[in-house]
Scaffold this active site. Sequence first.
Site, PDB file in Angstrom:
ATOM      1  N   HIS A  60     -17.606  -0.088  17.363  1.00 57.28           N
ATOM      2  CA  HIS A  60     -19.020   0.266  17.300  1.00 57.28           C
ATOM      3  C   HIS A  60     -19.163   1.755  17.007  1.00 57.28           C
ATOM      4  CE1 HIS A  60     -20.314  -3.288  20.107  1.00 57.28           C
ATOM      5  NE2 HIS A  60     -19.443  -3.669  19.177  1.00 57.28           N
ATOM      6  N   GLU A  62     -21.155   4.063  18.087  1.00 60.65           N
ATOM      7  CA  GLU A  62     -21.308   4.946  19.244  1.00 60.65           C
ATOM      8  C   GLU A  62     -19.997   5.123  20.000  1.00 60.65           C
ATOM      9  OE1 GLU A  62     -25.056   2.310  18.962  1.00 60.65           O
ATOM     10  OE2 GLU A  62     -22.892   2.064  18.751  1.00 60.65           O
TER      11      GLU A  62
END
Length: 171
Positions: A60, A62
Amino acid sequence: MDTPQSKSGHEVFLRRAFDVARRAMTHGNQPFGAFLVNAAGEVLLESENGFMPDRDMTGHAERLLASQASKQFDPDFLGTCTLYTSAEPCAMCSGAIYWAGIGRVVYGLPERRLKTMTGNHNENPTLDLPCRTVFAAGQRHIEVVGPLLEEDAAAIHDGFWDKKLAEHAAP
């Protein structure tokens, strides 16, 4: 005046995160993007979703950004920084942000709405667990701003997950 901490400043940076999310799709990835900004409004790091080419379910945007940030910067400094992301960080990403010490998160699309958009997709089995809940369980305060520009953030996903589901259903 637009500052990194003002609503209009947040919106400028969020739109940049949306651009990163769109770019991720051109690289065969899911439409998620994030970047880190210091207190002076300087972009320090940028990350798009990293699912491909290795099919990394933990890739991901983030989480990748938080890992990179924790290797490059001191937690005291990161506490003054803001992570801008096209969608609300999931529980895994929220944990990574927490452990890295990033002080603020600003997001566009809420996790609950993302879950309705992705459906039961095996590449994104979305957890309906708000990042605020994850952060509240910790000992370090992380400011959360969002959702902002939710409709713009949702538009990035229009048709993406339906197409992915159709690809997996095809013989």
